[in-house]
Enzyme design. Structure first.
Site, PDB file in Angstrom:
ATOM      1  CG  ASP A 296      39.832  38.745  41.185  1.00  0.00           C
ATOM      2  OD1 ASP A 296      38.999  38.631  39.914  1.00  0.00           O
ATOM      3  OD2 ASP A 296      40.847  38.448  41.071  1.00  0.00           O
ATOM      4  CD  GLU A 343      35.682  36.203  38.427  1.00  0.00           C
ATOM      5  OE1 GLU A 343      35.311  35.330  37.782  1.00  0.00           O
ATOM      6  OE2 GLU A 343      36.813  35.838  39.277  1.00  0.00           O
ATOM      7  CG  ASP A 396      41.582  37.988  33.213  1.00  0.00           C
ATOM      8  OD1 ASP A 396      42.689  38.462  33.173  1.00  0.00           O
ATOM      9  OD2 ASP A 396      41.173  37.515  34.275  1.00  0.00           O
TER      10      ASP A 396
END
Length: 510
Positions: A296, A343, A396
């Site tokens: 992430d 990401e 998200d």
């Protein structure tokens, strides 16, 4: 590394329709894996599995290594005799939204009770496995169980609010606390053992069906965590142990004031002086827990957004250099490879792309982001390359159906219709086909998109503090017809499962 061509589904275990008010590693998880196998899916992607620190977000955890006890299956505990099956019948068995307060009040006490029964009555074989688990994982487990027991003693206050001799980890105070809390500490060891055994049994079940598990590592750790408490020297803290600066991202499409995550920033000089051992341990543990790992906020390894701790928002921050190549060179050396993908969404500099490409770490693409201005077309299938993991949307995003109905502009809708043409079975299936037929090595679709659900099924809205990570799917949703439709698409897009190497037989029985 370039992953073999594959496709799969994004579903956090909390979203399973398990008994007890929250998804877990029990029967519903195995039924979901059976559905994946029938649908010829190769991947199950989850979010971080740690115990939540503040709120319900998997990305805010009290440990970078421990597991969330709420994911422990009561059915599996009952099968082993650690609790009575009759106690399960009094728990809700529906798939409504998660009420975390109720789950903590009704499910967690049963897990603690099971741990007591194990402590008092575990047979020799199970006790040996437990003792082996404790010995092999003492390097993180002992700090965590003491931290968690102290946090409970002090009404879940942040460790900085504990008596100063404990906050500062004075050896005599820690030894006294270990003696006084010995019973509570041991119960927490047992619960982590339950988590470990159930998770690895589920992973083995996946591997036997040629399904790889994709994990997720949040780049930062929460201030109120065993990691910061036990390793203050590795974080940028002031003499009073308060954060000097905190993490976040600048203003973007999700938030006009940016996102102030509030996690303390790493002391990368101290990390370097220790050979990045904490990161090596963290990612080795992750690689033992899952097959592939999503990193992430990959940008933070090249440059991270530094926010003075006194600032209430992320607006007045600045970009500061991260560890860059040095960290990944050390990781490759220690781990023998980098089974990661990055990401790298949002505003990403050429330097971030170059870092990722130098280490052959695939990046991400999200189809929902591809239909704005021409610069967004980098996320569309005709612009992708094999070193990409493509999503219709992520945890998200709104669901594709919800986004289509309320999140797209008139220009975006025109562009989408021009690109995908007629979509008689729904915009979500048009996007699934775009993802699957792209050249990206991995294609991942949130289960909400497979089911064609609207905004009511959205998992997370960034910068909104309430109501996130509560969605669960309804029993009966995973139909044979749906599996056959996914299987046909996996076959024609050359994404059929490949065998997963299975380690020598292990007895995961908790």
């Amino acid at each position: 590394m370039l992953f073999p061509r594959a496709t799969g589904i994004l579903l956090h275990p909390t979203s399973l329709p398990s008994r007890g008010g929250i998804g877990d590693f029990g029967p519903a998880a195995y039924q979901f894996v059976d559905f994946l196998a029938t649908a010829r899916q190769s991947l199950w992607q989850v979010l971080p599995l740690g115990p939540p620190a503040n709120g319900n977000s998997p990305y805010s955890s009290t440990s970078a290594f421990a597991g969330n006890p709420l994911l422990i299956s009561l059915e599996r505990l009952a099968e082993r005799g650690w609790i009575e099956s009759s106690q399960l019948s009094r728990l809700p068995h529906n798939a409504g939204a998660i009420d975390y307060g109720e789950v903590n009040q009704r499910k967690l006490p049963l897990i603690i009770q099971a741990a007591r029964t194990f402590r008092d009555n575990a047979p020799h074989k199970a006790r040996n496995r437990f003792e082996q688990f404790c010995a092999e994982n003492s390097w993180w487990l002992e700090d965590f169980v003491l931290f968690d027991a102290l946090r409970e003693r002090y009404a879940r206050q942040c460790w900085k609010q504990w008596p100063s001799e404990l906050a500062c980890r004075k050896p005599a105070a820690l030894e006294t606390a270990r003696k006084e809390l010995a019973s509570e500490i041991n119960l927490r060891r047992i619960m982590q053992f339950f988590f470990y055994e159930q998770w690895h049994a589920l992973r083995l079940y996946c591997a036997q069906r040629s399904i790889r598990v994709v994990g997720d590592i949040a780049i930062f750790v929460d201030y109120d965590s065993a990691d910061v408490w036990a390793h203050c020297d590795l974080f940028r803290l002031k003499h009073n142990l308060e954060p000097e600066a905190v993490s976040g991202v600048p203003p973007d499409a999700f938030s006009a004031t940016g996102q102030r995550w509030g996690s303390p920033l790493y002391n990368w000089d101290a990390m370097k002086a220790r050979g990045y051992d904490w990161w090596i341990d963290r990612l080795r543990w992750a690689a033992q827990t899952c097959d592939y790992i999503r990193l992430d906020h990959f940008r933070g390894f090249e440059q991270f957004w530094e926010i003075p701790a006194s600032e209430p928002t992320a607006v007045n921050g600045r970009w500061v250099d991260g560890p860059k190549d040095e960290l990944f060179n050390k990781l490759r050396e220690a781990l023998g490879g980098l089974p990661f993908f990055a990401e790298d969404l949002g505003f990403i500099t050429p330097e971030v792309h170059a870092l990722r490409e130098r280490h052959q770490i695939p990046g991400c693409a999200v189809l929902q982001f591809g239909f704005g201005d021409p610069g967004a077309h980098i996320y569309l299938p005709h612009r992708l390359t094999p070193d990409r993991v493509v999503y219709t949307g992520t945890h998200d995003n709104d669901t594709t159906f919800g986004w289509w109905n309320s999140g797209t502009s008139e220009n975006e809708r025109r562009a989408i219709q021009a690109y995908v043409g007629p979509s008689d079975d729904g915009i979500h299936w048009a996007f699934i086909r775009l993802a699957q037929t792209s050249v990206a090595s991995l294609s991942v679709v949130p289960l909400q998109d497979v089911l064609g659900l609207g905004s009511e099924a959205r998992l997370n809205t960034p910068s909104v503090s309430d109501g996130n990570f509560c969605w669960r799917y309804q029993p009966g949703s995973l139909t044979r017809a749906l599996a056959e439709k996914l299987a046909a698409l996996a076959e024609v897009s050359d994404r059929l499962p490949q065998p997963v190497p299975i380690r020598p037989s292990e007895d995961f029985a908790a």
